[in-house]
Write a protein that holds these residues in place. Structure first.
Motif, PDB file in Angstrom:
ATOM      1  N   PHE A  30       0.718  69.922 -43.520  1.00 21.77           N
ATOM      2  CA  PHE A  30      -0.187  68.506 -44.597  1.00 21.77           C
ATOM      3  C   PHE A  30       0.233  67.250 -44.110  1.00 21.77           C
ATOM      4  O   PHE A  30      -0.407  66.406 -44.165  1.00 21.77           O
ATOM      5  CB  PHE A  30      -0.442  68.400 -46.159  1.00 21.77           C
ATOM      6  N   PHE A  31       1.451  67.279 -44.167  1.00 18.39           N
ATOM      7  CA  PHE A  31       2.069  65.961 -44.520  1.00 18.39           C
ATOM      8  C   PHE A  31       2.270  65.260 -42.302  1.00 18.39           C
ATOM      9  O   PHE A  31       2.339  64.107 -42.085  1.00 18.39           O
ATOM     10  CB  PHE A  31       3.674  65.396 -44.761  1.00 18.39           C
ATOM     11  N   ILE A  32       2.331  66.035 -41.513  1.00 21.74           N
ATOM     12  CA  ILE A  32       2.517  66.067 -40.500  1.00 21.74           C
ATOM     13  C   ILE A  32       0.564  66.019 -40.170  1.00 21.74           C
ATOM     14  O   ILE A  32       1.103  64.945 -38.971  1.00 21.74           O
ATOM     15  CB  ILE A  32       3.356  67.187 -39.726  1.00 21.74           C
ATOM     16  N   ASN A  33      -0.324  66.772 -39.984  1.00 16.44           N
ATOM     17  CA  ASN A  33      -1.508  66.906 -39.763  1.00 16.44           C
ATOM     18  C   ASN A  33      -2.293  64.934 -39.400  1.00 16.44           C
ATOM     19  O   ASN A  33      -2.358  64.915 -39.081  1.00 16.44           O
ATOM     20  CB  ASN A  33      -2.220  68.224 -39.435  1.00 16.44           C
ATOM     21  N   LEU A  34      -1.954  65.549 -41.309  1.00 11.54           N
ATOM     22  CA  LEU A  34      -2.929  64.034 -41.841  1.00 11.54           C
ATOM     23  C   LEU A  34      -2.565  62.601 -41.224  1.00 11.54           C
ATOM     24  O   LEU A  34      -4.210  61.991 -40.688  1.00 11.54           O
ATOM     25  CB  LEU A  34      -2.081  63.837 -43.291  1.00 11.54           C
ATOM     26  N   PRO A  35      -2.071  61.939 -40.378  1.00 16.73           N
ATOM     27  CA  PRO A  35      -1.455  61.252 -39.616  1.00 16.73           C
ATOM     28  C   PRO A  35      -1.753  60.688 -38.600  1.00 16.73           C
ATOM     29  O   PRO A  35      -2.375  60.107 -37.685  1.00 16.73           O
ATOM     30  CB  PRO A  35      -0.198  60.905 -40.358  1.00 16.73           C
ATOM     31  N   ARG A  38      -5.720  61.169 -38.055  1.00 15.66           N
ATOM     32  CA  ARG A  38      -5.934  59.251 -38.942  1.00 15.66           C
ATOM     33  C   ARG A  38      -5.624  58.990 -37.837  1.00 15.66           C
ATOM     34  O   ARG A  38      -6.618  58.000 -37.167  1.00 15.66           O
ATOM     35  CB  ARG A  38      -4.366  59.363 -39.804  1.00 15.66           C
ATOM     36  N   THR A  39      -4.549  58.660 -37.322  1.00 19.56           N
ATOM     37  CA  THR A  39      -4.538  57.739 -35.942  1.00 19.56           C
ATOM     38  C   THR A  39      -4.826  58.034 -34.562  1.00 19.56           C
ATOM     39  O   THR A  39      -5.207  56.979 -33.509  1.00 19.56           O
ATOM     40  CB  THR A  39      -3.335  57.467 -35.778  1.00 19.56           C
ATOM     41  N   SER A  40      -5.610  59.015 -34.516  1.00 21.21           N
ATOM     42  CA  SER A  40      -6.400  59.505 -33.053  1.00 21.21           C
ATOM     43  C   SER A  40      -7.637  59.059 -32.989  1.00 21.21           C
ATOM     44  O   SER A  40      -8.056  59.407 -32.291  1.00 21.21           O
ATOM     45  CB  SER A  40      -6.185  61.142 -33.026  1.00 21.21           C
ATOM     46  N   GLY A  41      -8.315  58.722 -33.838  1.00 23.66           N
ATOM     47  CA  GLY A  41      -9.189  57.906 -33.089  1.00 23.66           C
ATOM     48  C   GLY A  41     -10.845  58.965 -34.085  1.00 23.66           C
ATOM     49  O   GLY A  41     -11.821  59.096 -33.856  1.00 23.66           O
ATOM     50  N   ALA A  42      -9.960  60.314 -34.604  1.00 21.41           N
ATOM     51  CA  ALA A  42     -10.925  61.024 -35.283  1.00 21.41           C
ATOM     52  C   ALA A  42     -12.238  60.288 -37.104  1.00 21.41           C
ATOM     53  O   ALA A  42     -12.946  60.750 -36.331  1.00 21.41           O
ATOM     54  CB  ALA A  42     -10.322  62.259 -35.205  1.00 21.41           C
ATOM     55  N   GLU A  47     -10.523  50.668 -32.371  1.00 23.17           N
ATOM     56  CA  GLU A  47     -10.976  49.028 -32.374  1.00 23.17           C
ATOM     57  C   GLU A  47     -11.120  48.806 -33.983  1.00 23.17           C
ATOM     58  O   GLU A  47     -10.600  47.836 -33.604  1.00 23.17           O
ATOM     59  CB  GLU A  47     -12.052  49.103 -31.566  1.00 23.17           C
ATOM     60  N   ALA A  48     -11.605  50.025 -34.907  1.00 23.66           N
ATOM     61  CA  ALA A  48     -11.332  49.569 -36.240  1.00 23.66           C
ATOM     62  C   ALA A  48     -10.118  49.548 -37.176  1.00 23.66           C
ATOM     63  O   ALA A  48     -10.342  49.074 -38.152  1.00 23.66           O
ATOM     64  CB  ALA A  48     -12.646  50.736 -36.915  1.00 23.66           C
ATOM     65  N   MET A  49      -9.267  49.710 -36.267  1.00 21.64           N
ATOM     66  CA  MET A  49      -8.204  49.917 -37.407  1.00 21.64           C
ATOM     67  C   MET A  49      -6.857  48.673 -37.278  1.00 21.64           C
ATOM     68  O   MET A  49      -7.461  48.111 -36.494  1.00 21.64           O
ATOM     69  CB  MET A  49      -7.313  50.612 -36.505  1.00 21.64           C
ATOM     70  N   PRO A  50      -6.121  48.279 -37.614  1.00 20.57           N
ATOM     71  CA  PRO A  50      -5.612  47.140 -38.174  1.00 20.57           C
ATOM     72  C   PRO A  50      -4.571  47.388 -37.054  1.00 20.57           C
ATOM     73  O   PRO A  50      -4.021  48.706 -36.809  1.00 20.57           O
ATOM     74  CB  PRO A  50      -4.548  47.553 -39.229  1.00 20.57           C
ATOM     75  N   PRO A  51      -4.169  46.157 -36.655  1.00 18.47           N
ATOM     76  CA  PRO A  51      -3.272  45.827 -35.902  1.00 18.47           C
ATOM     77  C   PRO A  51      -2.154  46.442 -35.821  1.00 18.47           C
ATOM     78  O   PRO A  51      -1.644  46.969 -35.224  1.00 18.47           O
ATOM     79  CB  PRO A  51      -3.255  44.209 -35.600  1.00 18.47           C
ATOM     80  N   PHE A  52      -1.539  46.153 -36.564  1.00 17.94           N
ATOM     81  CA  PHE A  52      -0.043  48.063 -37.138  1.00 17.94           C
ATOM     82  C   PHE A  52       0.090  48.987 -36.440  1.00 17.94           C
ATOM     83  O   PHE A  52       0.960  49.112 -35.962  1.00 17.94           O
ATOM     84  CB  PHE A  52      -0.014  47.479 -38.246  1.00 17.94           C
ATOM     85  N   PHE A  53      -1.509  49.650 -36.763  1.00 16.42           N
ATOM     86  CA  PHE A  53      -1.408  50.460 -36.263  1.00 16.42           C
ATOM     87  C   PHE A  53      -2.227  50.708 -34.651  1.00 16.42           C
ATOM     88  O   PHE A  53      -1.504  51.804 -33.609  1.00 16.42           O
ATOM     89  CB  PHE A  53      -3.198  51.434 -37.022  1.00 16.42           C
ATOM     90  N   LYS A  54      -2.585  49.832 -34.335  1.00 16.79           N
ATOM     91  CA  LYS A  54      -3.130  49.932 -32.693  1.00 16.79           C
ATOM     92  C   LYS A  54      -1.749  49.694 -31.813  1.00 16.79           C
ATOM     93  O   LYS A  54      -1.270  49.890 -31.230  1.00 16.79           O
ATOM     94  CB  LYS A  54      -3.792  48.299 -32.531  1.00 16.79           C
ATOM     95  N   PHE A  55      -0.356  49.032 -32.147  1.00 16.17           N
ATOM     96  CA  PHE A  55       0.464  48.742 -31.968  1.00 16.17           C
ATOM     97  C   PHE A  55       1.419  50.159 -31.158  1.00 16.17           C
ATOM     98  O   PHE A  55       1.814  50.550 -30.261  1.00 16.17           O
ATOM     99  CB  PHE A  55       1.481  48.061 -32.278  1.00 16.17           C
ATOM    100  N   TYR A  56       1.251  50.764 -32.011  1.00 19.18           N
ATOM    101  CA  TYR A  56       1.540  52.211 -32.230  1.00 19.18           C
ATOM    102  C   TYR A  56       1.169  53.292 -31.326  1.00 19.18           C
ATOM    103  O   TYR A  56       1.586  54.074 -30.699  1.00 19.18           O
ATOM    104  CB  TYR A  56       2.241  52.496 -33.945  1.00 19.18           C
ATOM    105  N   LEU A  57      -0.449  52.855 -31.158  1.00 20.24           N
ATOM    106  CA  LEU A  57      -0.839  54.477 -30.539  1.00 20.24           C
ATOM    107  C   LEU A  57      -1.319  54.129 -29.325  1.00 20.24           C
ATOM    108  O   LEU A  57      -1.410  54.795 -28.529  1.00 20.24           O
ATOM    109  CB  LEU A  57      -2.747  53.470 -31.185  1.00 20.24           C
ATOM    110  N   TYR A  58      -0.742  52.223 -28.631  1.00 20.98           N
ATOM    111  CA  TYR A  58      -0.880  52.888 -26.933  1.00 20.98           C
ATOM    112  C   TYR A  58       0.341  52.191 -26.383  1.00 20.98           C
ATOM    113  O   TYR A  58       1.212  52.395 -27.269  1.00 20.98           O
ATOM    114  CB  TYR A  58      -1.502  51.060 -27.005  1.00 20.98           C
TER     115      TYR A  58
END
Length: 58
Positions: A30-35, A38-42, A47-58
């Motif tokens: 649960f603690f591994i799959n939830l993030p 959330r960050t996969s775009g599902a 594009e709607a995520m805050p810049p902080f998350f976008k930085f770590y996604l690319y």
């Protein structure tokens, strides 16, 4: 698509190796799959995520 499957299977094998019971694997996942979900775009588009998350996604 194939890399997502490979990562998912790899996480499952890693959890099965580290944890001692099936219940511990379930609760830990649960603690591994939830993030990851959330960050996969599902849940929401990247594009709607805050810049902080976008930085770590690319």
């Amino acid at each position: 698509m194939h890399s997502y499957l490979f990562v998912g299977i790899s996480l499952g094998i890693m959890l099965a190796t580290i944890c001692r019971s099936q219940q511990q694997v379930l609760l830990t996942s649960f603690f591994i799959n939830l993030p990851i979900v959330r960050t996969s775009g599902a849940v929401s588009p990247i594009e709607a995520m805050p810049p902080f998350f976008k930085f770590y996604l690319y």
